[in-house]
Design a protein around this motif. Structure first.
Motif, PDB file in Angstrom:
ATOM      1  N   ALA A  67      10.263 -13.199   0.365  1.00 20.58           N
ATOM      2  CA  ALA A  67       9.871 -12.334   0.196  1.00 20.58           C
ATOM      3  C   ALA A  67      10.699 -11.176  -0.447  1.00 20.58           C
ATOM      4  O   ALA A  67      11.122 -10.225  -0.777  1.00 20.58           O
TER       5      ALA A  67
ATOM      6  N   ASP B 111      -0.827 -10.304   8.311  1.00 18.61           N
ATOM      7  CA  ASP B 111      -0.882 -10.869   7.454  1.00 18.61           C
ATOM      8  C   ASP B 111       0.060  -9.740   6.521  1.00 18.61           C
ATOM      9  O   ASP B 111       0.054  -8.536   7.355  1.00 18.61           O
TER      10      ASP B 111
ATOM     11  N   SER C 101       0.602  -8.806   3.648  1.00 17.05           N
ATOM     12  CA  SER C 101      -0.490  -7.773   2.683  1.00 17.05           C
ATOM     13  C   SER C 101      -0.658  -6.693   3.148  1.00 17.05           C
ATOM     14  O   SER C 101      -1.193  -5.920   3.438  1.00 17.05           O
ATOM     15  N   GLN C 102      -0.868  -6.708   5.065  1.00 17.25           N
ATOM     16  CA  GLN C 102      -1.290  -5.509   5.388  1.00 17.25           C
ATOM     17  C   GLN C 102       0.210  -5.056   6.655  1.00 17.25           C
ATOM     18  O   GLN C 102      -0.461  -4.294   7.151  1.00 17.25           O
TER      19      GLN C 102
ATOM     20  N   ASP D  87       4.496   0.191   5.005  1.00 15.71           N
ATOM     21  CA  ASP D  87       5.928  -0.118   3.919  1.00 15.71           C
ATOM     22  C   ASP D  87       7.261  -0.124   4.659  1.00 15.71           C
ATOM     23  O   ASP D  87       7.963  -0.544   4.623  1.00 15.71           O
TER      24      ASP D  87
ATOM     25  N   LYS E 104       7.646 -11.516   5.615  1.00 19.32           N
ATOM     26  CA  LYS E 104       7.113 -10.168   6.674  1.00 19.32           C
ATOM     27  C   LYS E 104       8.333  -9.541   6.115  1.00 19.32           C
ATOM     28  O   LYS E 104       8.517  -7.927   6.728  1.00 19.32           O
TER      29      LYS E 104
ATOM     30  N   ASP F 270       5.434  -6.723   1.192  1.00 17.43           N
ATOM     31  CA  ASP F 270       4.758  -6.479   0.442  1.00 17.43           C
ATOM     32  C   ASP F 270       4.702  -4.922  -0.269  1.00 17.43           C
ATOM     33  O   ASP F 270       3.273  -4.377  -0.336  1.00 17.43           O
ATOM     34  N   THR F 271       5.480  -4.108   0.379  1.00 11.99           N
ATOM     35  CA  THR F 271       5.318  -3.177  -0.276  1.00 11.99           C
ATOM     36  C   THR F 271       5.297  -2.333  -1.622  1.00 11.99           C
ATOM     37  O   THR F 271       6.345  -3.343  -2.330  1.00 11.99           O
ATOM     38  N   LYS F 272       4.751  -1.408  -2.039  1.00 15.07           N
ATOM     39  CA  LYS F 272       4.860  -1.450  -3.442  1.00 15.07           C
ATOM     40  C   LYS F 272       5.253  -0.182  -3.646  1.00 15.07           C
ATOM     41  O   LYS F 272       4.981   0.387  -5.024  1.00 15.07           O
TER      42      LYS F 272
END
Length: 447
Positions: free
Chosen positions: A36, A96, A98-99, A102, A119, A323-325
């Motif tokens: 990831a 998930d 994605s949820q 951060d 994760k 999945d943090t942006k």
């Protein structure tokens, strides 16, 4: 529940494993593929942070850290969500990737499972080099897999034997002054016998039996017996030949022989009320014990079974959601969270050893000459989870996504041995179960 005892409610699948059958672990596995990778982002904007709800004093320290960070600059706003400790790891497991937020907190032994299930992302590129350099080696050992850091903690943990000096002296028992003159396992057994001879009911040792040996306390508290004997829970990804090897078997035979000396401690006050002379537990009992015994209390290392004294280590840590942006902003918050002011506030709240070099050196409890200097000395000699030599002391629990199975099987074997089972049989059964689970999950390999 205090910071120390909460430490034994592990999950990830990593704590669910303590209560669920091994088949239930399948829901937690099934990773594979590429690692990831978080997106760096702009370093500005709102980020979400999840943490476990602990003691009120710990919660306040964290809330104050967030408030201070938000008011000190205008580029990043942190939104903190506290989740009850009993539900925390289950919530991460069920959410998930994605949820996820951060930034998220996690209990140390759960980290590998979260990395395996994509994760958590490596944080090396997003926290400052100063933050990494200031983390203690033991802290970094718990948070690293494959040379990459996925977690850094504000505080650590450690084990020792608290002694009642008055009772030890009355029984003529000579006790260690530190790691350099530690008791051997045989000397510890001899001390128990000498103490028993001067004790009305012969119960002179507390091992926090009330926490339950078939729990994470069993692994955290007594895997050091195996490591100190030269054994291991895993070796090269296998338990057979390691967990049930001669060193581990011999160590648990000795542990089993101590049962007649143990106070069941159903009221939790065996040591504080001076019923026993020795208590095998962690740093978290210092406030209560020092208040009860004052100058009669001494802090001793665990006995040496031949491969040097050993202790468990590790505790809650912080990482970046895979999945943090906005990993730059996440890293900036972690830099602030792990500074001296916030680490001091948190460790003052929970009494744990600071997991940063600068805060540890200034700690009234753990600095040189402090009453808990021993715990700092132990953490200054980290083993990691695989190179458990005679000269190192603080051992990280196995960094594997299969840890739920390892701890469930070891603690169950330990409890069986304590109850009278043959150590070789109990450990061999545990080793076979661990190896079956690892085989079923391709060794829980992390890319």
């Amino acid at each position: 529940m205090n910071a120390g005892r909460r430490r034994f409610r592990h999950a990830a699948c990593t704590g669910l494993a303590l209560a669920l059958p091994l088949a239930a672990l399948a829901a937690c596995g099934g990773s594979g593929g590429a690692e990831a990778s978080a997106e760096a982002g702009s370093g500005k904007g709102t980020i979400r942070v999840w943490a476990h709800q602990g003691q009120k004093s710990e919660d306040a320290a964290l809330q104050n850290a967030v408030k201070s960070f938000n008011s000190a600059q205008k580029d990043i706003k942190v939104q903190l969500r506290l989740i009850p400790a009993n539900d925390y790891t289950k919530t991460i497991t069920a959410t998930d990737a994605s949820q996820l937020p951060d930034v998220l907190e996690f209990d140390g032994p759960t980290m590998a499972n979260f990395v395996y299930n994509k994760k958590l992302a490596p944080l090396d590129s997003y926290v400052s080099q100063g933050t990494l350099a200031n983390a203690t080696d033991a802290n970094k050992a718990q948070g690293a897999i494959g040379g990459k850091h996925y977690g850094l903690g504000m505080y650590d943990s450690g084990l020792g034997v608290y002694g009642n000096k008055k009772l030890l002296d009355a029984a003529g028992v000579k006790y260690p002054t530190g790691l350099s003159d530690d008791w051997t396992a045989a000397q510890f057994t001899a001390a128990l016998k000498a103490l028993k001879a001067k004790d009305a009911d012969g119960k002179v040792l507390d091992i926090q039996e009330g926490n339950g040996l078939a729990t994470e306390w069993g692994t955290y508290g007594f895997a050091p017996v195996v490591w100190s004997a030269g054994g291991a829970l895993l070796k090269d990804g296998k338990a057979s030949g390691a967990l049930d090897g001669p060193a581990a078997v011999s160590a648990l035979k000795t542990f089993q022989s101590w049962k007649p000396y143990v106070d069941a401690n159903t009221d939790g006050n065996a040591f504080a009320k001076r019923r026993v002379a020795l208590s095998w537990v962690g740093h978290w009992m210092y406030p209560a014990y020092s208040a009860a015994l004052g100058k009669d209390m001494v802090v001793l290392p665990l006995p040496d079974f031949g491969n040097g004294p050993k202790t468990g280590q590790g505790s809650w840590a912080w990482g970046i959601g895979a999945d943090t942006k906005n990993a730059k902003a996440a890293g900036a918050f972690l830099d602030a969270l792990l500074d001296d002011a916030n680490v001091k506030a948190m460790t003052s709240a929970n009494g744990a050893p600071p997991a940063t070099r600068s805060a540890l050196a200034k700690s009234p409890l753990y600095r040189k000459g402090g009453p808990l200097q021993l715990f700092a000395e132990q953490l200054a000699k980290p083993c990691g989870d695989t190179r458990i030599t005679k000269s190192c002391v603080a051992v990280t629990r196995p960094l594997t996504a299969g840890y739920p199975t390892v701890t469930a099987q070891f603690s169950e074997a330990l409890n069986s041995v304590y109850g009278g089972a043959d150590p070789k049989d109990a450990l061999s059964k545990a080793a076979r179960a661990i190896d079956r689970d690892f085989s079923d999950n391709a060794g829980y390999q992390i890319p």
